[in-house]
Design an enzyme around this catalytic site. Sequence first.
Site, PDB file in Angstrom:
ATOM      1  N   ASP A   1       0.719  -1.165   0.060  1.00  0.00           N
ATOM      2  CA  ASP A   1       0.018  -0.048  -0.011  1.00  0.00           C
ATOM      3  C   ASP A   1       0.762   1.339   0.187  1.00  0.00           C
ATOM      4  O   ASP A   1       2.038   1.140  -0.576  1.00  0.00           O
ATOM      5  CB  ASP A   1      -1.056  -0.050   1.136  1.00  0.00           C
ATOM      6  CG  ASP A   1      -2.356   0.606   0.736  1.00  0.00           C
ATOM      7  OD1 ASP A   1      -2.363   1.780   0.513  1.00  0.00           O
ATOM      8  OD2 ASP A   1      -3.440  -0.165   1.091  1.00  0.00           O
TER       9      ASP A   1
ATOM     10  N   HIS B   1       1.968   1.994  -3.195  1.00  0.00           N
ATOM     11  CA  HIS B   1       1.039   3.041  -3.683  1.00  0.00           C
ATOM     12  C   HIS B   1       1.890   4.329  -3.912  1.00  0.00           C
ATOM     13  O   HIS B   1       0.890   5.385  -4.067  1.00  0.00           O
ATOM     14  CB  HIS B   1      -0.083   2.955  -3.047  1.00  0.00           C
ATOM     15  CG  HIS B   1      -0.959   1.608  -3.426  1.00  0.00           C
ATOM     16  ND1 HIS B   1      -2.456   1.265  -3.026  1.00  0.00           N
ATOM     17  CD2 HIS B   1      -0.471   0.596  -4.016  1.00  0.00           C
ATOM     18  CE1 HIS B   1      -2.732  -0.032  -3.461  1.00  0.00           C
ATOM     19  NE2 HIS B   1      -1.596  -0.233  -3.985  1.00  0.00           N
TER      20      HIS B   1
END
Length: 384
Positions: free
Chosen positions: A209, A232
């Site tokens: 993430d 991310h």
Amino acid sequence: MERPIVLILLMFVPQSWASQTWYNVVDFGAKGDGKTDSTSAVSKAWRQACASTKPSTIYIPHGRFFLRNLHFSGPCNNRAITVAMAGILVAPPDFSAATWLLFEGVDGVSIRGGTLDAQGGSLWACKKSGRNCPRGATTLGITKSKNIEISGLTSINSQMFHIVINGCQNVKLQGAKVTAPGNSPNTDGIHVQLSKGVTILNSVISTGDDCVSIGPGTANLWIQNIHCGPGHGISIGSLGKGLEEAGVQNVTVRSVKFDNTQNGVRIKTWGRPSKGFVRNVFFGHVIMNNVQNPIIIDQNYCPNNQNCPGQVSGVKISDVTYQDIGGTSATEVAVKFDCSKASPCRKIQLKNVRLSYKYQRARALCSNAAGTAAGRIEPSSCLY
Ligand SMILES: *[C@@H]1O[C@H](CO)[C@@H](O)[C@H](O)[C@H]1NC(C)=O
């Protein structure tokens, strides 16, 4: 004749050393055999260090120490507690607490070295199977604390976020190594919120993430010399989910390399009414390598298109600078400023931004985004 020499030597011993008290967790019953539950031993060492009026060091030697979730709470009687770790702390795979290792209400704590292994694998497998699973825990939480230094820490395979800094002042995190597989759910590297004066330096973060995520109420944040990927990217947000929300201001992100990440530098807000804001942000000296959305502002975040009346974000974004950013985008749109109709982005500045799409021309998309461009800009600016 010997005395003067001893005296001279003593003069060179730092005051903080001379009066340092050591608490070796092994003396409290901890065992680095990977099996014995060392929770109460470490907890006892913490309580003594915290109760001491002298600077204290809690020492965790080499070995694998099995530790259940533990709360290191203050206030303490001294402002100089060091947790010095040579070993590895291992979490049980099956505990259910919001945070595995939580420091709360402390002032003047340093955490040096060590590895935290939260063994998140079985929880991720559960989540991916679609079964009903526990939410998972943050590995290391620092909450309502100040004057914290974390250096040389390794965190692997967190169940959820690796490190969360919440409601803190003056936190310095450097030389961290954060690792989880690119497909592990919600394993953000470092999350900062409601905190002032946080510095994150010289770290390598690969997760499933966000590399670093920046939540409401963050001010005076400095991030420098970071490698991100997979993951991310660095994200301010998601912000503006609620109406009353503290803003984000004075954020500097410089000398970052993104490798194969979903985003590079992102600002993300919900398409909902909010009094939040983002202002005075600098993104500079950034290298993108095969990044899907290298530069992105997304003010229309609304998963499943639910509960976003009118889909318009109230968060006001202004004074955001992108300087000396280069490299490759994995998609054609390398620069995207998708700002709010209700409160357009203001004073966006681009200076020397050169991004290509797999060595072809990339595109920039803007809506409701105002600002200026200087130097070489590729793809060319779409700001009004
Ligand atoms: C912005 O934050 C930096 C630390 O990141 C700090 O040194 C500086 O004083 C802050 N500027 C303002 C105007 O508060």
